[in-house]
Design a protein around this motif. Structure first.
Motif, PDB file in Angstrom:
ATOM      1  N   VAL A 125       3.017  13.790  -7.298  1.00 25.67           N
ATOM      2  CA  VAL A 125       2.187  12.855  -6.679  1.00 25.67           C
ATOM      3  C   VAL A 125       1.228  13.370  -6.115  1.00 25.67           C
ATOM      4  CG1 VAL A 125       4.536  11.331  -6.016  1.00 25.67           C
ATOM      5  CG2 VAL A 125       3.652  13.317  -4.460  1.00 25.67           C
ATOM      6  N   THR A 126       0.071  12.600  -5.978  1.00 23.26           N
ATOM      7  CA  THR A 126      -1.232  12.904  -5.195  1.00 23.26           C
ATOM      8  C   THR A 126      -1.279  13.029  -3.696  1.00 23.26           C
ATOM      9  OG1 THR A 126      -2.639  10.996  -5.432  1.00 23.26           O
ATOM     10  CG2 THR A 126      -2.491  12.582  -7.470  1.00 23.26           C
ATOM     11  N   GLU A 127      -1.643  13.585  -2.884  1.00 17.15           N
ATOM     12  CA  GLU A 127      -1.827  13.521  -1.662  1.00 17.15           C
ATOM     13  C   GLU A 127      -2.463  12.483  -1.169  1.00 17.15           C
ATOM     14  OE1 GLU A 127       0.077  15.314   0.654  1.00 17.15           O
ATOM     15  OE2 GLU A 127       0.786  15.844  -0.814  1.00 17.15           O
ATOM     16  N   GLU A 128      -3.525  11.897  -1.980  1.00 14.74           N
ATOM     17  CA  GLU A 128      -4.278  10.473  -1.625  1.00 14.74           C
ATOM     18  C   GLU A 128      -3.185   9.510  -1.805  1.00 14.74           C
ATOM     19  OE1 GLU A 128      -7.006  13.874  -3.050  1.00 14.74           O
ATOM     20  OE2 GLU A 128      -5.214  12.867  -3.821  1.00 14.74           O
ATOM     21  N   ALA A 129      -2.584   9.465  -2.827  1.00 14.69           N
ATOM     22  CA  ALA A 129      -1.727   8.399  -2.941  1.00 14.69           C
ATOM     23  C   ALA A 129      -0.461   8.131  -1.864  1.00 14.69           C
ATOM     24  CB  ALA A 129      -1.187   8.330  -4.102  1.00 14.69           C
ATOM     25  N   VAL A 130      -0.135   9.662  -1.422  1.00 14.41           N
ATOM     26  CA  VAL A 130       0.989   9.480  -0.370  1.00 14.41           C
ATOM     27  C   VAL A 130       0.273   8.960   0.913  1.00 14.41           C
ATOM     28  CG1 VAL A 130       2.240  11.017   1.024  1.00 14.41           C
ATOM     29  CG2 VAL A 130       2.150  11.286  -1.382  1.00 14.41           C
ATOM     30  N   VAL A 131      -0.785   9.243   1.269  1.00 13.30           N
ATOM     31  CA  VAL A 131      -1.489   8.846   2.377  1.00 13.30           C
ATOM     32  C   VAL A 131      -1.682   7.419   2.495  1.00 13.30           C
ATOM     33  CG1 VAL A 131      -3.567   8.899   3.936  1.00 13.30           C
ATOM     34  CG2 VAL A 131      -2.602  10.940   2.943  1.00 13.30           C
ATOM     35  N   MET A 142       0.019   5.146   0.795  1.00 13.28           N
ATOM     36  CA  MET A 142       1.496   4.694   0.848  1.00 13.28           C
ATOM     37  C   MET A 142       2.008   4.492   2.090  1.00 13.28           C
ATOM     38  SD  MET A 142       3.672   3.054  -1.356  1.00 13.28           S
ATOM     39  CE  MET A 142       2.957   3.668  -2.857  1.00 13.28           C
ATOM     40  N   PHE A 143       1.793   5.521   2.950  1.00 11.57           N
ATOM     41  CA  PHE A 143       2.146   5.615   4.478  1.00 11.57           C
ATOM     42  C   PHE A 143       1.234   4.550   5.284  1.00 11.57           C
ATOM     43  CE2 PHE A 143       4.000  10.178   4.249  1.00 11.57           C
ATOM     44  CZ  PHE A 143       5.160   9.864   4.481  1.00 11.57           C
ATOM     45  N   ALA A 144      -0.048   4.659   4.880  1.00 12.95           N
ATOM     46  CA  ALA A 144      -0.790   3.668   5.622  1.00 12.95           C
ATOM     47  C   ALA A 144      -0.511   2.070   5.189  1.00 12.95           C
ATOM     48  CB  ALA A 144      -2.319   3.672   5.441  1.00 12.95           C
ATOM     49  N   LYS A 145      -0.255   1.967   4.162  1.00 10.09           N
ATOM     50  CA  LYS A 145      -0.033   0.360   3.544  1.00 10.09           C
ATOM     51  C   LYS A 145       1.135  -0.146   4.039  1.00 10.09           C
ATOM     52  CE  LYS A 145       1.254  -1.939  -0.810  1.00 10.09           C
ATOM     53  NZ  LYS A 145       1.576  -1.849  -2.168  1.00 10.09           N
ATOM     54  N   HIS A 146       2.292   0.618   4.593  1.00 12.44           N
ATOM     55  CA  HIS A 146       3.389   0.274   5.173  1.00 12.44           C
ATOM     56  C   HIS A 146       3.620   0.511   6.717  1.00 12.44           C
ATOM     57  CE1 HIS A 146       4.726  -1.233   1.200  1.00 12.44           C
ATOM     58  NE2 HIS A 146       4.408   0.088   0.731  1.00 12.44           N
ATOM     59  N   GLY A 147       2.749   1.188   7.087  1.00 14.87           N
ATOM     60  CA  GLY A 147       2.645   1.444   8.562  1.00 14.87           C
ATOM     61  C   GLY A 147       3.876   2.196   9.083  1.00 14.87           C
ATOM     62  N   LYS A 189       4.651  12.613  10.125  1.00 13.75           N
ATOM     63  CA  LYS A 189       5.095  11.821   8.728  1.00 13.75           C
ATOM     64  C   LYS A 189       6.206  12.582   8.128  1.00 13.75           C
ATOM     65  CE  LYS A 189       1.449   8.385   8.596  1.00 13.75           C
ATOM     66  NZ  LYS A 189       0.931   8.485   9.896  1.00 13.75           N
ATOM     67  N   VAL A 190       7.143  12.061   7.583  1.00 15.24           N
ATOM     68  CA  VAL A 190       8.133  13.026   6.739  1.00 15.24           C
ATOM     69  C   VAL A 190       8.159  12.185   5.376  1.00 15.24           C
ATOM     70  CG1 VAL A 190      10.524  13.955   6.437  1.00 15.24           C
ATOM     71  CG2 VAL A 190       9.268  13.960   8.632  1.00 15.24           C
ATOM     72  N   ARG A 191       8.070  12.849   4.180  1.00 13.69           N
ATOM     73  CA  ARG A 191       8.079  12.434   2.869  1.00 13.69           C
ATOM     74  C   ARG A 191       9.343  13.264   2.227  1.00 13.69           C
ATOM     75  NH1 ARG A 191       6.122  13.685  -2.257  1.00 13.69           N
ATOM     76  NH2 ARG A 191       4.616  15.250  -1.214  1.00 13.69           N
ATOM     77  N   THR A 192      10.414  12.603   1.991  1.00 14.02           N
ATOM     78  CA  THR A 192      11.651  13.388   1.543  1.00 14.02           C
ATOM     79  C   THR A 192      11.771  13.273  -0.122  1.00 14.02           C
ATOM     80  OG1 THR A 192      12.681  13.128   3.386  1.00 14.02           O
ATOM     81  CG2 THR A 192      14.206  14.067   1.630  1.00 14.02           C
TER      82      THR A 192
END
Length: 241
Positions: free
Chosen positions: A176-182, A184-189, A210-213
């Motif tokens: 995954v790219t960090e941009e896409a992760v950011v 995704m977090f923002a999209k769903h709040g 934030k935590v991504r597992t």
């Protein structure tokens, strides 16, 4: 005390009896009456060519999952890149609920986005083109209208091509790219994310809390996340004996 489990990337196939045995052992050991739910986050099967195949092996998996309903355990499923053709007929066989490709759940008080994760591998442009086509409205309909023998051939060719393409790509492109992760977090709040796909089990903690597992695959281990009703979240990986 309630618990919720997450798994992904088992790639179940009758040719890998060790993975099947590990999955059944996981269910027998962990799926007890105090478990609220089991979430399967894609690539559950190595390949899926349609619910109409009525494969005895797949039906044995369905029977095993269906037995969880007698314990009051809910089973939820998010499609991966191997099994996006699973439809309602097979879900009914398993007595599991199909979820959208990204879903926000209330995980014992923590809003959490869950997904397979392949849409965040944005550097792999060739794969993203295939993903867009395969998740569109026309391609799945076209494939499911074809005879089973033809779909098997398409799946075999696609798998062979995927292996060849991955050999020549840096590992970073397949992650995954960090941009896409950011995004995704923002999209769903939300501040918590669980996904699979990359086969790189790890808990990523960010400076903003934030935590991504990331779940691991089951090629040589059982990998799962368990969350109890206090909100404690654990990523566990156990090598096959």
């Amino acid at each position: 005390m309630g618990k919720t489990y997450f798994i992904a990337d088992l790639h179940l196939t009758e040719h890998r009896t060790d993975i099947t045995a590990a999955f059944f052992a996981f269910l027998d050991h962990h799926m007890t009456a105090d478990v609220d739910a089991l979430y399967i986050l894609g690539d559950f099967f190595e390949v899926w060519i349609g619910d109409d195949e009525r494969d005895p092996y797949a039906l044995s998996i369905a029977q095993k999952l269906r037995s969880l309903s007698h314990l009051g355990i809910q089973v939820f499923f998010i499609h991966g890149n191997r099994d996006f053709l699973i439809k309602q007929a097979f879900a009914d066989e398993c007595q599991m609920t199909l979820l959208p490709e990204q879903a926000v759940i209330n995980l014992y008080g923590t809003p959490t986005v869950i997904l397979h994760g392949d849409e965040m591998c944005t550097q792999d442009e060739a794969y993203q083109k295939f993903r867009k086509k395969s998740r569109g409205w026309w391609w799945p309909r076209l494939m499911l209208a074809m005879p089973l023998w033809y779909r098997r051939r398409v799946a075999e060719n696609a798998r062979r091509k995927s292996i060849e393409n991955q050999k020549g790509k840096p590992l970073e492109i397949l992650d995954v790219t960090e941009e896409a992760v950011v995004e995704m977090f923002a999209k769903h709040g939300v501040d918590n994310m669980i996904h699979g796909h990359t086969h790189r089990p790890k808990v990523h903690t960010y400076q903003d809390g934030k935590v991504r597992t990331v779940l691991g695959d089951w090629y040589s281990q059982s990998s799962y996340i368990v969350v109890d009703d206090s909100g404690k979240q654990q990523l566990l990986c156990h090598p096959f004996e």
